[in-house]
Scaffold this motif. Structure first.
Motif, PDB file in Angstrom:
ATOM      1  N   LYS A  73     -25.637  73.022 -62.133  1.00 39.28           N
ATOM      2  CA  LYS A  73     -27.076  73.079 -61.863  1.00 39.28           C
ATOM      3  C   LYS A  73     -27.869  72.297 -62.909  1.00 39.28           C
ATOM      4  CE  LYS A  73     -27.187  77.482 -59.352  1.00 39.28           C
ATOM      5  NZ  LYS A  73     -27.680  78.881 -59.356  1.00 39.28           N
ATOM      6  N   LEU A  98     -20.950  72.079 -54.020  1.00 39.91           N
ATOM      7  CA  LEU A  98     -21.626  72.530 -52.800  1.00 39.91           C
ATOM      8  C   LEU A  98     -22.250  73.913 -52.985  1.00 39.91           C
ATOM      9  CD1 LEU A  98     -18.950  71.383 -50.206  1.00 39.91           C
ATOM     10  CD2 LEU A  98     -21.318  70.604 -50.234  1.00 39.91           C
ATOM     11  N   ILE A 136     -27.747  68.656 -62.050  1.00 42.08           N
ATOM     12  CA  ILE A 136     -28.632  68.305 -60.939  1.00 42.08           C
ATOM     13  C   ILE A 136     -30.089  68.257 -61.402  1.00 42.08           C
ATOM     14  CG2 ILE A 136     -29.493  69.087 -58.689  1.00 42.08           C
ATOM     15  CD1 ILE A 136     -26.647  70.245 -58.214  1.00 42.08           C
ATOM     16  N   LYS A 173     -31.555  66.482 -50.541  1.00 46.98           N
ATOM     17  CA  LYS A 173     -30.207  66.347 -49.988  1.00 46.98           C
ATOM     18  C   LYS A 173     -29.320  65.579 -50.968  1.00 46.98           C
ATOM     19  CE  LYS A 173     -29.712  65.564 -45.563  1.00 46.98           C
ATOM     20  NZ  LYS A 173     -29.623  64.886 -44.231  1.00 46.98           N
ATOM     21  N   ILE A 174     -28.104  66.097 -51.177  1.00 47.41           N
ATOM     22  CA  ILE A 174     -27.143  65.490 -52.107  1.00 47.41           C
ATOM     23  C   ILE A 174     -25.818  65.260 -51.383  1.00 47.41           C
ATOM     24  CG2 ILE A 174     -25.722  65.889 -54.172  1.00 47.41           C
ATOM     25  CD1 ILE A 174     -28.053  67.421 -55.380  1.00 47.41           C
ATOM     26  N   ILE A 210     -30.633  73.120 -51.730  1.00 52.39           N
ATOM     27  CA  ILE A 210     -30.472  71.690 -51.470  1.00 52.39           C
ATOM     28  C   ILE A 210     -29.468  71.482 -50.342  1.00 52.39           C
ATOM     29  CG2 ILE A 210     -29.758  69.475 -52.456  1.00 52.39           C
ATOM     30  CD1 ILE A 210     -30.487  70.643 -55.232  1.00 52.39           C
ATOM     31  N   ARG A 211     -29.805  70.687 -49.345  1.00 52.02           N
ATOM     32  CA  ARG A 211     -28.885  70.371 -48.258  1.00 52.02           C
ATOM     33  C   ARG A 211     -27.788  69.443 -48.769  1.00 52.02           C
ATOM     34  NH1 ARG A 211     -29.686  71.856 -43.322  1.00 52.02           N
ATOM     35  NH2 ARG A 211     -28.500  70.117 -42.439  1.00 52.02           N
ATOM     36  N   THR A 212     -26.618  69.530 -48.131  1.00 49.09           N
ATOM     37  CA  THR A 212     -25.462  68.806 -48.648  1.00 49.09           C
ATOM     38  C   THR A 212     -24.767  67.964 -47.589  1.00 49.09           C
ATOM     39  OG1 THR A 212     -24.112  70.781 -48.234  1.00 49.09           O
ATOM     40  CG2 THR A 212     -24.973  70.481 -50.467  1.00 49.09           C
ATOM     41  N   HIS A 220     -23.317  63.334 -56.144  1.00 53.66           N
ATOM     42  CA  HIS A 220     -22.571  63.985 -57.223  1.00 53.66           C
ATOM     43  C   HIS A 220     -21.110  63.566 -57.079  1.00 53.66           C
ATOM     44  CE1 HIS A 220     -20.933  66.739 -60.089  1.00 53.66           C
ATOM     45  NE2 HIS A 220     -22.093  67.358 -60.274  1.00 53.66           N
ATOM     46  N   CYS A 268     -25.433  73.627 -55.030  1.00 55.20           N
ATOM     47  CA  CYS A 268     -26.512  73.073 -54.204  1.00 55.20           C
ATOM     48  C   CYS A 268     -27.080  74.128 -53.262  1.00 55.20           C
ATOM     49  CB  CYS A 268     -26.004  71.876 -53.401  1.00 55.20           C
ATOM     50  SG  CYS A 268     -25.630  70.411 -54.379  1.00 55.20           S
ATOM     51  N   LYS A 269     -26.206  74.915 -52.656  1.00 54.50           N
ATOM     52  CA  LYS A 269     -26.664  75.941 -51.710  1.00 54.50           C
ATOM     53  C   LYS A 269     -27.558  76.951 -52.421  1.00 54.50           C
ATOM     54  CE  LYS A 269     -24.535  76.701 -48.093  1.00 54.50           C
ATOM     55  NZ  LYS A 269     -23.631  77.003 -46.947  1.00 54.50           N
TER      56      LYS A 269
END
Length: 503
Positions: free
Chosen positions: A310, A18, A313, A4-5, A26-28, A79, A21-22
């Motif tokens: 990416k 976002l 991350i 999770k970020i 990764i959950r946001t 982030h 992440c999707k």
């Protein structure tokens, strides 16, 4: 990899992160001010939390509030996007203390490169060429005068903690030094709470070229070639492109090597950008390093195929860079136009308001990074950017053609935008030929626009006068009794009694 970020930003850059992440699973977590309750980034995230009133100093800039949300939601990383807290070493220190990973460089790297004078000293020690000037802040008028005489006028006074053109003064005459120093220090104090300034030689008619780079925690570095950022208004970039028309393969290699040496000097981690001034002989000088994701990163992504967010991350999670220098290739050409809710006809005054209708361009080679939607109200409290419109083509000619087409398709109503301005830039002969520098907008584009408008105004006045003259002559002739039918001579009737002359 992170589960999770939290994204500590808003608008188009928050939506951009976002999306990355999707795609990575990764959950946001989004944070928002009261005025951003219905913003696109709050709707797109898995979770969203209000962190205060509209002013950024009461919401997006409050470190305690952001850390609190991260801890309550179990976010392992933050982030920061760009702007707000993205280059704040105190925020980096706090994240480290709370054992929350900041997706960006260390506080040490931020401090080293955040101060322009420290950055100059650091990169000079690494053998990086810099513009002649001071590596320490200057305090007195006598010192300013001494340095100006040594390096020669014109010179630039710059805030050591500055950016975006704030705290900058161009000085061409010795008599202007004292007043310019006072103004630069005052503006720097107001903008950055730090009134220290330094002095450097002013490079006449420079190009602004920057190198995008990436570094990981294992000592690996790559550069993703250059971006041309010379189309600026008041020291703010408005159009960017990659590659640059003036950069040769040999120059690209040399600039990339220098950028990596600068990053290596501070053990840089993540995405960063080294900015350079390039003179008419293609000599380049280090200007500054931005220790964050850049607004214009999409043009680099379009020509290299590298997803910079990416990579940020993955690097923050401890992974090695997924690419090596030999993997980096530039394919085609990309141009970005920053579309703002501003009125170009009123000196680019911000135009907040409700977007009543919105039609976003599409088609081959077009990308639009935006935080807008139809019905969204653009608030007065933040940067009025609507989107970053990017066009890619197999070469620069096709990229320009696609950008023109995309701008023509772009429809925004309810607020004034800079779309008409960008259309005129894309049609400008100097831009099309690649013959421009950082003074292009103020000294070339606007002057040509004023001349064009004056010429158009004169033509309109003459046309209107002709229409009035012709209409009155026809009406006068129609009133003459007993005239034979046939062609009417304006010369014949122009001097007849009772007919008013024009002019």
């Amino acid at each position: 990899m992170f589960r999770k970020i939290l994204i500590a930003n808003r608008g188009e850059i928050a939506v951009r992160v976002l999306r990355a992440c999707k795609e990575m699973g990764i959950r946001t977590v989004a944070v928002f001010s009261e005025v951003d309750r219905k913003a696109l980034h709050t709707r797109y995230a898995d979770e969203a939390y209000c962190i205060g009133p509209a002013p950024a100093r009461e919401s997006y800039l409050v470190i305690d509030k952001i850390i609190d949300v991260a801890k309550r939601t179990g976010a392992e990383a933050i982030h920061p996007g760009y702007g707000f807290l993205a280059e704040n070493p105190l925020f980096a220190d706090r994240c480290e203390k709370e054992k929350i990973k900041l997706i960006g460089p260390s506080a040490y790297a931020m401090r080293a490169m955040g101060s322009k004078t420290v950055a100059r000293k650091t990169v000079q020690a690494a053998g990086v060429p810099v513009v002649p000037g001071t590596v320490e802040p200057i305090a007195t008028e006598a010192e300013v005068l001494r340095v100006a005489k040594e390096i020669g006028l014109p010179v630039m006074l710059k805030a050591t903690a500055g950016g975006g053109g704030k705290g900058m003064r161009l000085v061409r005459e010795e008599s202007e030094l004292s007043s310019s120093l006072r103004m630069a220090k005052s503006e720097a104090k107001s903008a950055f709470s730090d009134d220290s300034v330094y002095i450097e030689k002013y490079i006449e008619n420079p190009r602004h070229v920057e190198i995008q780079l990436l570094g990981d925690q294992h000592g690996n570095y790559v550069h993703l070639c250059e971006r041309e950022c010379s189309i600026q208004r008041r020291h703010q970039k408005v159009v960017e492109e990659s590659p640059s028309v003036i950069v040769t393969p040999e120059m690209r290699t040399a600039m990339g090597k220098v950028a990596i040496e600068a990053a290596r000097a501070v053990k840089y981690e993540g995405a960063g950008t080294c900015e350079f001034l390039v003179d008419s002989k293609r000599n380049f000088y280090f200007l500054e390093m931005n220790t964050r994701l850049q607004v214009e990163h999409p043009v680099t992504e379009m020509v290299t195929g590298v997803d910079i967010v990416k990579e940020q991350i993955r690097v923050a999670a401890g992974e090695k860079l997924s690419i090596r220098q030999e993997d980096v290739k530039q394919t085609g050409h990309a141009i970005e136009c920053r579309v703002y809710a501003e009125d170009p006809e009123r000196n680019f005054m911000p135009c907040p308001g409700v977007v009543t209708s919105l039609r976003v361009p599409g088609g081959p080679g077009v990308r639009d990074d935006s935080g807008m939607y139809e019905g969204f109200e653009i608030p007065i409290y933040y940067d009025p950017i609507i989107s970053k419109l990017v066009a890619w083509g197999k070469d620069r000619t096709e990229a320009i053609a696609r950008m023109k087409r995309a701008l023509a398709e772009y429809v925004v109503t309810g607020v004034k935008t800079t779309i008409p301005f960008h259309i005129r830039v894309m049609n400008n002969r100097h831009f099309i030929s690649g013959n421009f520098d950082t003074d292009f907008i103020d000294k070339v584009f606007f002057r040509e626009e004023e001349a064009r408008e004056l010429a158009n105004e004169e033509v309109a006045l003459v046309t209107a006068a002709i229409q009035v003259f012709t209409g009155e002559r026809k009406r006068a002739v129609a009133q003459q009794p007993g005239e034979a039918a046939g062609p009417v001579s304006m010369w014949k009737y122009s001097t007849r009694p009772g007919i008013r002359k024009i002019g």
